[in-house]
Design an enzyme around this catalytic site. Structure first.
Site, PDB file in Angstrom:
ATOM      1  N   ARG A 258      51.984  -5.342 -69.390  1.00  0.00           N
ATOM      2  CA  ARG A 258      51.776  -4.492 -68.222  1.00  0.00           C
ATOM      3  C   ARG A 258      52.907  -3.488 -68.022  1.00  0.00           C
ATOM      4  NH1 ARG A 258      48.270  -8.353 -65.256  1.00  0.00           N
ATOM      5  NH2 ARG A 258      47.702  -7.498 -63.236  1.00  0.00           N
TER       6      ARG A 258
ATOM      7  N   ARG B 226      35.953 -10.328 -54.676  1.00  0.00           N
ATOM      8  CA  ARG B 226      36.182 -11.366 -55.688  1.00  0.00           C
ATOM      9  C   ARG B 226      36.403 -12.719 -55.030  1.00  0.00           C
ATOM     10  NH1 ARG B 226      40.368 -10.295 -60.434  1.00  0.00           N
ATOM     11  NH2 ARG B 226      41.868  -9.983 -58.759  1.00  0.00           N
TER      12      ARG B 226
ATOM     13  N   ARG C  97      41.607 -14.941 -53.389  1.00  0.00           N
ATOM     14  CA  ARG C  97      43.025 -14.913 -53.749  1.00  0.00           C
ATOM     15  C   ARG C  97      43.827 -14.212 -52.669  1.00  0.00           C
ATOM     16  NH1 ARG C  97      43.174 -12.693 -59.847  1.00  0.00           N
ATOM     17  NH2 ARG C  97      44.972 -11.643 -58.964  1.00  0.00           N
TER      18      ARG C  97
ATOM     19  N   ARG D 216      48.971  -3.158 -55.593  1.00  0.00           N
ATOM     20  CA  ARG D 216      48.763  -3.473 -57.009  1.00  0.00           C
ATOM     21  C   ARG D 216      48.246  -2.260 -57.763  1.00  0.00           C
ATOM     22  NH1 ARG D 216      44.884  -7.950 -56.123  1.00  0.00           N
ATOM     23  NH2 ARG D 216      44.719  -8.234 -58.362  1.00  0.00           N
TER      24      ARG D 216
HETATM   25  P1  ADP Z   1      40.246  -8.211 -63.708  1.00  0.00           P
HETATM   26  O1  ADP Z   1      40.472  -9.404 -64.594  1.00  0.00           O
HETATM   27  O2  ADP Z   1      40.289  -6.921 -64.464  1.00  0.00           O
HETATM   28  O3  ADP Z   1      41.134  -8.194 -62.515  1.00  0.00           O
HETATM   29  P2  ADP Z   1      37.743  -9.545 -62.949  1.00  0.00           P
HETATM   30  O4  ADP Z   1      37.062  -9.860 -64.246  1.00  0.00           O
HETATM   31  O5  ADP Z   1      38.389 -10.638 -62.208  1.00  0.00           O
HETATM   32  O6  ADP Z   1      38.739  -8.295 -63.153  1.00  0.00           O
HETATM   33  O7  ADP Z   1      36.637  -8.834 -62.014  1.00  0.00           O
HETATM   34  C1  ADP Z   1      36.944  -8.420 -60.684  1.00  0.00           C
HETATM   35  C2  ADP Z   1      35.755  -8.711 -59.766  1.00  0.00           C
HETATM   36  O8  ADP Z   1      34.660  -7.869 -60.124  1.00  0.00           O
HETATM   37  C3  ADP Z   1      35.218 -10.137 -59.861  1.00  0.00           C
HETATM   38  O9  ADP Z   1      34.773 -10.523 -58.584  1.00  0.00           O
HETATM   39  C4  ADP Z   1      34.054 -10.035 -60.833  1.00  0.00           C
HETATM   40  O10 ADP Z   1      33.053 -11.015 -60.570  1.00  0.00           O
HETATM   41  C5  ADP Z   1      33.535  -8.640 -60.551  1.00  0.00           C
HETATM   42  N1  ADP Z   1      33.026  -7.961 -61.749  1.00  0.00           N
HETATM   43  C6  ADP Z   1      33.470  -8.051 -63.023  1.00  0.00           C
HETATM   44  N2  ADP Z   1      32.769  -7.234 -63.839  1.00  0.00           N
HETATM   45  C7  ADP Z   1      31.861  -6.600 -63.056  1.00  0.00           C
HETATM   46  C8  ADP Z   1      30.826  -5.621 -63.310  1.00  0.00           C
HETATM   47  N3  ADP Z   1      30.616  -5.117 -64.538  1.00  0.00           N
HETATM   48  N4  ADP Z   1      30.095  -5.205 -62.251  1.00  0.00           N
HETATM   49  C9  ADP Z   1      30.307  -5.695 -61.007  1.00  0.00           C
HETATM   50  N5  ADP Z   1      31.243  -6.610 -60.720  1.00  0.00           N
HETATM   51  C10 ADP Z   1      32.018  -7.067 -61.717  1.00  0.00           C
HETATM   52  P1  ADP Z   2      44.528  -8.638 -61.729  1.00  0.00           P
HETATM   53  O1  ADP Z   2      43.935  -8.573 -63.100  1.00  0.00           O
HETATM   54  O2  ADP Z   2      43.544  -8.795 -60.654  1.00  0.00           O
HETATM   55  O3  ADP Z   2      45.558  -7.590 -61.454  1.00  0.00           O
HETATM   56  P2  ADP Z   2      46.186 -10.840 -62.620  1.00  0.00           P
HETATM   57  O4  ADP Z   2      45.594 -12.172 -62.458  1.00  0.00           O
HETATM   58  O5  ADP Z   2      46.222 -10.248 -63.972  1.00  0.00           O
HETATM   59  O6  ADP Z   2      45.406  -9.928 -61.593  1.00  0.00           O
HETATM   60  O7  ADP Z   2      47.677 -10.818 -62.037  1.00  0.00           O
HETATM   61  C1  ADP Z   2      47.976 -11.320 -60.771  1.00  0.00           C
HETATM   62  C2  ADP Z   2      49.473 -11.147 -60.505  1.00  0.00           C
HETATM   63  O8  ADP Z   2      50.220 -11.909 -61.455  1.00  0.00           O
HETATM   64  C3  ADP Z   2      49.992  -9.725 -60.667  1.00  0.00           C
HETATM   65  O9  ADP Z   2      49.833  -8.956 -59.486  1.00  0.00           O
HETATM   66  C4  ADP Z   2      51.472  -9.979 -60.987  1.00  0.00           C
HETATM   67  O10 ADP Z   2      52.206 -10.335 -59.821  1.00  0.00           O
HETATM   68  C5  ADP Z   2      51.396 -11.228 -61.857  1.00  0.00           C
HETATM   69  N1  ADP Z   2      51.255 -10.861 -63.297  1.00  0.00           N
HETATM   70  C6  ADP Z   2      50.215 -11.131 -64.119  1.00  0.00           C
HETATM   71  N2  ADP Z   2      50.430 -10.659 -65.346  1.00  0.00           N
HETATM   72  C7  ADP Z   2      51.649 -10.059 -65.320  1.00  0.00           C
HETATM   73  C8  ADP Z   2      52.437  -9.357 -66.277  1.00  0.00           C
HETATM   74  N3  ADP Z   2      52.021  -9.166 -67.541  1.00  0.00           N
HETATM   75  N4  ADP Z   2      53.643  -8.878 -65.882  1.00  0.00           N
HETATM   76  C9  ADP Z   2      54.098  -9.063 -64.628  1.00  0.00           C
HETATM   77  N5  ADP Z   2      53.407  -9.702 -63.672  1.00  0.00           N
HETATM   78  C10 ADP Z   2      52.188 -10.203 -64.005  1.00  0.00           C
END
Ligand code: ADP
Ligand code: ADP
Ligand code: ZN
Length: 214
Positions: free
Chosen positions: A88, A127, A160, A171
């Site tokens: 990241r 979510r 969350r 974020r």
């Molecule tokens: P990320 O890992 O990039 O943060 P997630 O896979 O957790 O994203 O998805 C974020 C939210 O959007 C979740 O609530 C998931 O169920 C929903 N989501 C994921 N893909 C899609 C899609 N193609 N269309 C609508 N909602 C989606």
């Molecule tokens: P999302 O895909 O919805 O942004 P993640 O589950 O990937 O959420 O990350 C949640 C939190 O965990 C981030 O906001 C950060 O605080 C921490 N995190 C996850 N991956 C990393 C990374 N590669 N470097 C720094 N912080 C991280």
């Protein structure tokens, strides 16, 4: 097959990584999942990471780099992996290159998922997550069969703490300033594919399999 899923929070990286991981039988390695588990168990790592995560900031580079270094040594990663949410920052990307270089192996493809901020906010605000098995739902787009209950393990679904409006905004800013520059980094290495993250998960999944050529 060594893959990186890049893109802003809420774009659907985890959802797609889950599916591709099952198809290729390679692990999805998510730093977010690893960190949340540590927070839940109140390990030293979790205690260190929690305040960063709750406020929508990144956990310090040396911490997440250490996590990935250990995780990728495990035997299930020997035939490949999908990195979801790592790297990241530029120092994380450089550390990963160095790590993989030592094993004489690089990254096959980096998928960069793209979506408008409005859609990201809709996805993040709706979510719901299972703290038990890490399954992910959406109140509107992917609801659980029974309200607030995980289809897979029956766990009680939660929102969350970082999926609240103020933290979501933070974020997205952090993504813009720290993570966006990685697109160029991987483009220059010739391994970047851009994935339109809009549309339902089926449509996006087809773009993903096209991009990895399977
Ligand atoms: P990320 O890992 O990039 O943060 P997630 O896979 O957790 O994203 O998805 C974020 C939210 O959007 C979740 O609530 C998931 O169920 C929903 N989501 C994921 N893909 C899609 C899609 N193609 N269309 C609508 N909602 C989606
Ligand atoms: P999302 O895909 O919805 O942004 P993640 O589950 O990937 O959420 O990350 C949640 C939190 O965990 C981030 O906001 C950060 O605080 C921490 N995190 C996850 N991956 C990393 C990374 N590669 N470097 C720094 N912080 C991280
Ligand atoms: Zn569950």
């Amino acid at each position: 097959m060594r893959l990186i899923f890049l893109g802003p929070p809420g774009v659907g990286k985890g959802t797609q990584a889950q599916r591709l991981s099952a198809k290729f039988r390679i692990p999805k390695v998510s730093t977010g999942d690893i960190l949340r588990e540590a927070v839940q168990k109140k390990t030293p790592l979790g205690l260190e990471a929690q305040s960063f995560m709750d406020s929508g900031k990144l956990v310090p580079d040396d911490v997440v780099i250490g996590i990935i270094r250990e995780r990728l040594k495990e035997s299930d990663c020997k035939d490949g992996f999908i990195l979801d949410g790592f790297p990241r920052t530029a120092p994380q990307a450089q550390a990963l290159t160095a790590m993989l270089g030592q094993n004489q192996s690089g990254i096959d493809r980096v998928l960069n998922f793209e979506l408008s901020d409005d859609e990201l906010i809709r996805r993040l605000s709706g979510r719901r997550s299972c703290p038990n098995c890490q399954a992910v739902y959406h109140v509107e787009f992917n609801p659980a069969k029974k309200p607030d209950q995980c289809d897979g393990c029956g766990g009680k679904l939660i929102q969350r703490s970082d999926d609240q409006p103020e933290t979501i905004r933070r974020r997205l800013e952090v993504y813009q300033s720290q993570t966006l520059p990685l697109i160029r980094f991987y483009e220059d290495q010739g391994v970047l594919s851009r994935i339109d993250g809009s549309g339902n998960p089926e449509v996006v999944y087809r773009r993903v399999t096209d991009a990895v050529g399977k």
